[in-house]
Motif scaffolding. Structure first.
Motif, mmCIF file in Angstrom:
data_model
loop_
_atom_site.group_PDB
_atom_site.id
_atom_site.type_symbol
_atom_site.label_atom_id
_atom_site.label_comp_id
_atom_site.label_asym_id
_atom_site.label_seq_id
_atom_site.Cartn_x
_atom_site.Cartn_y
_atom_site.Cartn_z
ATOM 1 N N ASN A 39 2.449 7.516 -7.185
ATOM 2 C CA ASN A 39 1.650 8.412 -6.472
ATOM 3 C C ASN A 39 -0.206 8.288 -6.634
ATOM 4 N N ASP A 40 -0.081 7.063 -5.953
ATOM 5 C CA ASP A 40 -1.424 6.616 -6.230
ATOM 6 C C ASP A 40 -2.207 6.493 -5.029
ATOM 7 N N ASP A 41 -2.679 8.077 -4.688
ATOM 8 C CA ASP A 41 -3.340 8.471 -3.224
ATOM 9 C C ASP A 41 -4.376 7.612 -3.348
ATOM 10 N N ASN A 42 -5.097 8.306 -4.055
ATOM 11 C CA ASN A 42 -6.480 7.325 -3.820
ATOM 12 C C ASN A 42 -6.737 5.808 -4.396
ATOM 13 N N CYS A 43 -5.204 5.697 -3.708
ATOM 14 C CA CYS A 43 -5.594 3.864 -3.695
ATOM 15 C C CYS A 43 -6.057 2.947 -5.617
ATOM 16 N N MET A 98 1.910 4.392 -3.041
ATOM 17 C CA MET A 98 1.432 5.577 -2.309
ATOM 18 C C MET A 98 2.694 6.611 -3.491
ATOM 19 N N HIS A 99 3.910 6.155 -2.347
ATOM 20 C CA HIS A 99 4.577 5.995 -3.016
ATOM 21 C C HIS A 99 5.616 6.161 -3.945
ATOM 22 N N THR A 111 0.614 -1.174 0.046
ATOM 23 C CA THR A 111 0.088 0.218 -0.028
ATOM 24 C C THR A 111 1.049 1.256 0.230
ATOM 25 N N ASP A 112 1.703 1.260 0.879
ATOM 26 C CA ASP A 112 2.572 2.026 0.839
ATOM 27 C C ASP A 112 4.484 2.614 -0.655
#
Length: 399
Positions: free
Chosen positions: A332-336, A328-329, A324-325
Motif C-alpha cells: 500500500n505504498d501509494d506515495n512510493c 503499491m499493491h 513498482t506495482d
C-alpha cells in the motif's frame, strides 16, 4: 528514526526515556479517568484484567509525542497491537502472571528454545502482539489471559483452532488443543517461526531453535515424570530430537514431523473441499493459507509439476520488472516512500528491490496486505501477470 512509520517521519528519537515517561503518563491517565468517573470504571478493569487499552479516553501528553504517534511507535515495537474494528489496543505486558501446568499431550505441542536455557526478557509479549498484527491470530475471549500465557484462535481452512501460547522459565510452548487437518500444524509453526524471526531481529536477540518435550522413556538420567525439552536437529537424511539433559537422540514420529513438514509435501486438501471453500469468499483466504504462507525461499524457487516433470517457478525474478506495482499493491505504498528508500538502498537493482518488497510484505510492514498466497495471486492478476498467477495456483493445487 522510523522512516517506515509515516506519522513519525518528522521525529528522531534521541532519548527513549522520554518515551518511557510518556507511556507511564498515558497509563496513569487511563487509570485516573477510570477512578474519577464511576461510569468509566470498566476501562480500569478491562485494562488490568484483559490488557486492553481504550484510546477513546486518552488525551495527549504535552511534553512528548501525541497519543496517536506514541501508539504507532508502541505498535511498531511490538508492545501493543490493534484490535480490529475497535478503539482498543492489546497490551499483554500489563496482564497478571498465571500459574502454568505441563499436563498436555506431547505431540500436540512444540517448544521454542533459546541458547543457555533462558528466555530473553520481553520477547514473549512482543511475539504475542506480532501474531495478532501479522498473522491475524485472535484472542480467545472465553479463556483467562496472562502475561505468560495467551489463548488464541488461529484460522486455517475456514476453521478456528484453539492454540495456547505459554512462557515457561526456560522455553516457550505452542499447544494445539484439538485435532486438525493435515498442514494446519505446519501453518501454526510457520507463523511462530516468522514472528520470532522478526522480533528477534528487531530486538537483537539470536533466533530460537525448536523442539518437543522429550519422551520420558528415552531418558535414563532424568526423572521421566519431569517435562523437559529435546532440541530438534535437521538434515537431508533425517529429523531427530536430542534431550537437553541426557544428550540421547531419538527419531521423530509422523505426528511430530507434521509440525515441520513443508506445505508442498503434506497431504493436500481435496479438490472437493477447495471448491466448497472457494464459494465462500471469507474462507477462501484460509484455504490458501493451508497450502503455506509465502516465504522468500518459495518465492525464489517454487516447485511445480508440468506434464509430470518438476520445474521451479522463479517468482521474484519474473516479477522484478513490476516492482513498482508490487510495492503499491502489496505494501500500500501509494506515495512510493518505501520504494524510493529501497531503490536508494539497493542501487536500483530490480531483483534486490523486489526481494526486499516481498520481505517487507511477509513481515507485515506498515499497512501491507495480508501475507497469503491468495493476496499474491490476486495482485499478480491485477498487474497483468495472470499467467504467473495461474502457475502458482497449479503449483499449490488450487483452483
Amino acid at each position: 528514526y522510523y522512516s517506515d512509520i509515516p506519522i513519525l517521519k518528522k521525529y528522531v528519537i534521541i532519548d527513549f526515556q522520554l518515551i518511557f515517561d510518556s507511556i507511564s503518563k498515558i497509563i496513569i491517565q487511563h487509570l485516573d479517568i477510570a477512578s474519577e468517573h464511576g461510569a468509566h470504571l470498566k476501562y480500569k478493569d478491562i485494562f488490568k484484567q484483559k490488557g486492553q487499552l481504550d484510546t477513546s479516553v486518552l488525551k495527549d501528553v504535552k511534553d512528548c509525542l501525541k497519543v496517536d504517534e506514541l501508539l504507532s511507535l508502541l505498535n511498531h515495537r511490538h508492545i501493543i497491537s490493534k484490535i480490529e474494528s475497535t478503539n482498543m489496543f492489546f497490551m499483554p505486558s500489563v496482564l497478571p502472571k498465571g500459574e502454568l501446568s505441563y499436563n498436555r499431550p506431547s505431540t500436540s505441542s512444540f517448544l521454542v528454545l533459546f541458547d543457555h536455557g533462558y528466555c530473553p526478557v520481553g520477547l514473549f509479549c512482543a511475539a504475542t502482539t506480532r501474531l495478532i498484527v501479522a498473522h491475524k491470530w485472535e484472542i480467545n475471549t472465553n479463556e483467562s489471559q496472562f502475561r505468560n500465557e495467551i489463548h488464541f484462535y488461529c484460522s486455517c481452512s475456514g476453521k478456528s483452532y484453539h492454540v495456547i501460547f505459554s512462557a515457561f522459565s526456560a522455553h516457550y510452548e505452542v499447544c494445539l488443543k484439538e485435532k486438525a487437518l493435515p498442514g494446519v500444524k505446519y501453518i501454526i509453526y510457520q507463523n511462530i517461526n516468522d514472528v520470532f524471526g522478526k522480533v528477534c531481529d528487531d530486538m537483537k536477540y539470536p533466533p530460537p531453535s525448536y523442539g518437543f518435550y522429550c519422551p520420558g522413556e528415552s531418558c535414563k538420567y532424568v526423572d521421566a515424570s519431569y517435562p523437559h525439552p529435546a532440541k530438534c536437529t535437521f538434515s537431508d537424511e533425517s529429523k531427530q530430537m536430542e534431550c537437553y539433559y541426557s544428550g540421547k537422540r531419538s527419531g521423530l514420529t509422523e505426528e511430530y514431523k507434521q509440525w515441520f513438514s513443508s506445505p508442498l509435501q503434506v497431504q493436500m486438501v481435496s479438490q472437493e473441499q477447495i471448491k466448497v471453500h472457494s464459494s465462500q469468499p471469507k474462507m477462501r483466504d484460509q484455504v490458501v493459507k493451508l497450502e503455506g504462507v509465502p516465504t522468500v525461499k518459495l518465492l525464489t524457487s517454487l516447485p511445480i509439476k508440468v506434464n509430470g516433470e518438476e520445474k521451479k517457478l522463479k517468482i521474484i525474478q519474473r516479477t522484478s520488472t513490476h516492482y513498482t506495482d508490487l510495492a503499491m499493491h502489496l505494501l500500500n505504498d501509494d506515495n512510493c516512500d518505501i520504494l524510493d528508500a529501497l531503490k536508494k538502498e539497493f542501487h536500483h537493482n530490480p531483483v534486490d528491490i523486489t526481494t526486499a518488497i516481498y520481505k517487507k510484505w511477509i513481515n507485515g510492514v506498515a499497512e501491507s496486505k495480508p501475507a497469503t498466497w491468495k493476496t499474491l495471486v490476486d495482485v499478480l492478476i491485477e498487474i497483468e501477470l495472470k499467467s504467473l498467477a495461474e502457475e502458482i495456483q497449479t503449483a499449490l493445487h488450487l483452483e
